[in-house]
Design a protein around this motif. Structure first.
Motif, PDB file in Angstrom:
ATOM      1  N   ALA A  85       0.838  -1.204   0.000  1.00  0.00           N
ATOM      2  CA  ALA A  85       0.000   0.000   0.000  1.00  0.00           C
ATOM      3  C   ALA A  85       0.872   1.252   0.000  1.00  0.00           C
ATOM      4  CB  ALA A  85      -0.940  -0.005   1.192  1.00  0.00           C
ATOM      5  N   PRO A 120       1.565   4.923  -1.019  1.00  0.00           N
ATOM      6  CA  PRO A 120       0.766   6.071  -1.484  1.00  0.00           C
ATOM      7  C   PRO A 120       1.202   6.513  -2.879  1.00  0.00           C
ATOM      8  CG  PRO A 120       1.449   6.393   0.783  1.00  0.00           C
ATOM      9  CD  PRO A 120       2.211   5.201   0.283  1.00  0.00           C
ATOM     10  N   PHE A 121       0.216   6.813  -3.692  1.00  0.00           N
ATOM     11  CA  PHE A 121       0.483   7.158  -5.093  1.00  0.00           C
ATOM     12  C   PHE A 121      -0.613   8.108  -5.551  1.00  0.00           C
ATOM     13  CE2 PHE A 121       0.422   6.342  -9.698  1.00  0.00           C
ATOM     14  CZ  PHE A 121       1.769   6.376 -10.000  1.00  0.00           C
ATOM     15  N   GLN A 122      -0.285   9.034  -6.428  1.00  0.00           N
ATOM     16  CA  GLN A 122      -1.287   9.931  -6.985  1.00  0.00           C
ATOM     17  C   GLN A 122      -1.325   9.750  -8.500  1.00  0.00           C
ATOM     18  OE1 GLN A 122      -0.240  13.861  -5.419  1.00  0.00           O
ATOM     19  NE2 GLN A 122      -1.964  13.701  -4.013  1.00  0.00           N
ATOM     20  N   ARG A 123      -2.529   9.520  -9.008  1.00  0.00           N
ATOM     21  CA  ARG A 123      -2.699   9.317 -10.443  1.00  0.00           C
ATOM     22  C   ARG A 123      -3.261  10.582 -11.090  1.00  0.00           C
ATOM     23  NH1 ARG A 123      -1.977   4.093 -11.762  1.00  0.00           N
ATOM     24  NH2 ARG A 123      -2.192   2.542 -10.098  1.00  0.00           N
ATOM     25  N   ILE A 148      -5.654  11.861  -8.233  1.00  0.00           N
ATOM     26  CA  ILE A 148      -6.487  10.958  -7.449  1.00  0.00           C
ATOM     27  C   ILE A 148      -5.598  10.124  -6.536  1.00  0.00           C
ATOM     28  CG2 ILE A 148      -8.131   9.047  -7.538  1.00  0.00           C
ATOM     29  CD1 ILE A 148      -8.970  10.043 -10.307  1.00  0.00           C
ATOM     30  N   ASN A 149      -5.857  10.188  -5.229  1.00  0.00           N
ATOM     31  CA  ASN A 149      -5.089   9.395  -4.273  1.00  0.00           C
ATOM     32  C   ASN A 149      -5.282   7.908  -4.533  1.00  0.00           C
ATOM     33  OD1 ASN A 149      -4.020  11.591  -2.939  1.00  0.00           O
ATOM     34  ND2 ASN A 149      -5.653  11.670  -1.410  1.00  0.00           N
ATOM     35  N   ASP A 150      -4.191   7.166  -4.470  1.00  0.00           N
ATOM     36  CA  ASP A 150      -4.235   5.726  -4.712  1.00  0.00           C
ATOM     37  C   ASP A 150      -3.187   5.068  -3.823  1.00  0.00           C
ATOM     38  OD1 ASP A 150      -4.841   3.272  -5.781  1.00  0.00           O
ATOM     39  OD2 ASP A 150      -3.992   3.669  -7.770  1.00  0.00           O
ATOM     40  N   ALA A 151      -3.205   3.773  -3.764  1.00  0.00           N
ATOM     41  CA  ALA A 151      -2.171   2.999  -3.086  1.00  0.00           C
ATOM     42  C   ALA A 151      -1.809   1.836  -4.001  1.00  0.00           C
ATOM     43  CB  ALA A 151      -2.669   2.484  -1.741  1.00  0.00           C
ATOM     44  N   ILE A 152      -0.523   1.721  -4.316  1.00  0.00           N
ATOM     45  CA  ILE A 152      -0.094   0.692  -5.266  1.00  0.00           C
ATOM     46  C   ILE A 152       0.688  -0.409  -4.563  1.00  0.00           C
ATOM     47  CG2 ILE A 152      -0.013   2.331  -7.183  1.00  0.00           C
ATOM     48  CD1 ILE A 152       3.080   2.265  -6.877  1.00  0.00           C
TER      49      ILE A 152
END
Length: 616
Positions: free
Chosen positions: A80, A82-85, A135-139
């Motif tokens: 998880a 944190p990543f922003q798309r 857009i906040n994401d979790a990779i």
């Protein structure tokens, strides 16, 4: 005659545990040591990891083993990250509308936005056309292996470390650990030397990179955060030396760091060695602290193809699961290196002062050789410089130890676990061995245990090597089950298991520490065993002086052993004195002969003669 720089203290922390007392070394070779020898190390690790140290049983030892060495990363969650798309929102039949607090409005309102007040604090935003958003994401990060310090070891509980980058917390712990290992109070050493006869060379190859330093400073605007007053100063690469001087040892001596990528520890070791040899300093604290297990840093190495990714490790093992423990596989079929964190420091001392004090001699630094790669196609690729450094170190070993003594040396290889390193470094070692008629050179690589801590990596090698001269075992490369076909093995004995080299390692007279850094930063250090060092000191000063030293040393060893036992039980001295005994201009007294500083017993002597009079 040049002074011999003696190693009289060591300390730090890496994925194997605490360095002083040789506990991190013992963790590497725990399967070769007796239970009674390992008992203190299990207790020490249990203390650091927040486990029950009052009853060290099989379950506790299993937890310790699982939470040390290279393993699943603990400073971030690889599942998880944190990543922003980036995305473009396109209006449908109706314009895009949303509510927003006025305090959160952009300074420059986009031309296609219309604002309608809802109340004094809130507006409705209407967007005509497209709208760019993050857009906040979790990779799921492709790399899950790392050499983190023991699981559960909370650096924040050591001292008042609020807002300190992780690398500086490691620095305070590592430097304190090294000083605790001396068996002599630091302040008593200062009474015997002048304030400017102390050198500190310490830093980090990458600088401080977490949210409290460069990482937070460079990303603040993009994440809606703010830059604090501490971030810039604390991010600098030489800040470990600055922290040690100001808050750990109260030093007005020589300071700085010498950076050479992954060879940085040896660069600093050379600086301290030169100060001792020349007589400029009587004591030198050298080391590096690195905390690079951050996804932003790791991504830079990963896209270069340098890190071992999970899918690659699965393919090597023909498995559906990742064997994190075996992520780093030097000289075998491998995929890349494993990022790690570490802080390693050693205390060097002038031989005459060391004999006077009676401090324990763990070895000595004969020399450190540094050479660049000259012209090459890629700045990150290995080149010819490391052939030169290894050859120089080997030649010096032969000059000191003789032809026969040269056969009783071993090599701590850079051994990163990359396909390129296994070929290039093995060829260098094989060629040098053949040139100097070394027939069966033992070669090991402890990154297989603790990962690659960048600037601190050679410190990990040195501490593990000094342990050989305490407990007799060279740690083998236990993460591999074969040597790759393209590895050069002529005249080499690449150890795939621990090798016993006599009681207190007496069969080995010296070790070569090898480091190769991006950009062409090559360094090879020659470190002599304590037995070899004492023999040389006896030849220089005479048997009676060394016998007197050994009598003093028996008490020093007892004091150091007591400090180690206390630390194993959770009682250790973390040296951090912020704002104590601050010296301002009123505490400085200058004459033409000397500078006296408030709080220091001795003065700094000023030059009274022309050192270049022969040129006059």
């Amino acid at each position: 005659m040049a002074k011999l720089p003696l190693i009289v203290g060591l300390g730090g922390i890496n994925a194997a545990g605490r360095s002083s007392g040789f506990h991190s070394y013992k963790r590497l070779v725990c399967d070769a040591l007796q239970d009674d020898v390992m008992a203190s190390t299990w207790q020490d690790l249990a203390q650091r990891m927040g486990l029950d140290s009052s009853d060290i049983n099989a379950d506790i030892i299993a937890q310790i083993k699982a939470g040390t060495l290279v393993r699943h990363a603990t400073t971030f969650d690889p599942k998880a990250v944190p990543f922003q798309r980036k995305a473009k929102l396109t209006a449908g039949a109706e314009p895009i509308t949303f509510q927003l607090k006025k305090s959160k409005l952009p300074h420059t309102i986009p031309a296609n936005w219309s604002l309608t007040d809802i109340d004094n604090k809130t507006v409705t935003v209407t967007v005509e056309g497209d709208f760019d958003v993050l857009i906040n994401d979790a990779i799921d990060y492709p790399v899950s292996s790392a050499g983190n310090i023991p699981t559960g070891f909370d650096l924040d509980k050591l001292y008042n470390s609020r807002s300190h980058p992780r690398g500086l917390k490691l620095t305070v712990y590592g430097a304190s650990d090294a000083l605790n290992s001396l068996g002599v109070d630091w302040d008593s050493i200062l009474t015997l030397i002048n304030p400017d006869e102390v050198s500190v060379y310490a830093g980090s190859a990458l600088g401080q990179v977490d949210e409290n330093s460069f990482g937070g400073m460079l990303s603040a605007y993009f994440k809606g955060g703010r830059v604090s007053t501490k971030m810039m100063a604390m991010a600098l690469a030489e800040m470990p030396a600055d922290f040690i001087n100001s808050y750990v040892i109260n030093s007005a001596g020589t300071t700085g760091t010498n950076m050479g990528a992954c060879a940085s520890f040896l660069y600093n070791l050379r600086q301290g060695m030169l100060d001792i040899q020349s007589g400029k300093s009587k004591v030198a604290i050298v080391g590096n602290a690195e905390a690079p297990v951050e996804t932003g840093v790791m991504e830079g190495f990963r896209v270069m193809g340098a890190l071992a990714e999970d899918d690659q490790l699965k393919a090597l093992d023909n498995s559906d699961s990742v064997d994190n423990r075996r992520a780093c596989r030097p000289f075998s079929s491998n995929a890349g290196f494993t990022m790690a964190e570490s802080a390693q420091f050693v205390v060097l001392m002038d031989d005459e002062l060391a004999l006077e004090l009676g401090v324990t001699i763990y070895g000595s630094v004969a020399d450190v050789f540094i050479n660049a790669d000259a012209n090459k196609k890629s700045i990150s690729a290995p080149g010819i410089g490391n052939y030169v450094t290894v050859a120089k170190a080997t030649a010096l070993a032969k000059a000191i130890l003789g032809e026969g003594g040269l056969q009783h040396t071993f090599v701590q290889a850079h051994g990163t676990g990359t396909p390129q390193n296994r070929v290039t470094e093995s060829h260098i070692l094989s060629e040098v061995a053949a040139s100097f008629n070394i027939t069966n050179w033992p070669v090991t690589a402890i990154k297989s245990y603790v990962g690659h801590s960048m600037g601190a990596a050679a410190g990990d090698q040195l501490v593990a090597s000094l342990g050989v001269w305490q407990h007799g075992w060279i740690p083998g490369i236990k993460t591999i089950d074969h040597i790759a076909d393209d590895v050069h093995q002529a005249n080499l004995n690449i150890l795939t298991d621990h090798q016993f080299v006599g009681d207190k390692g007496q069969e080995m007279k010296a070790v070569l520490l090898n480091a190769k850094g991006f950009g062409g930063n090559n360094a090879t250090g020659l470190v002599l065993s304590p037995q070899q060092t004492l023999m040389m000191l006896k030849a220089k000063y005479g048997a009676s002086v060394v016998n007197t030293y050994q009598e003093k040393n028996s008490q020093i060893q007892q004091t150091a052993a007591t400090a180690d036992r206390n630390a194993c039980a959770g009682d250790e001295n973390i040296r951090y004195a912020f704002g104590n005994a601050v010296i301002d201009e009123a505490g400085v007294n200058i004459s033409t002969e000397e500078v006296r500083l408030q709080g220091f017993a001795n003065a700094i002597k000023l030059a009274q003669s022309n050192p270049y009079q022969d040129y006059s």
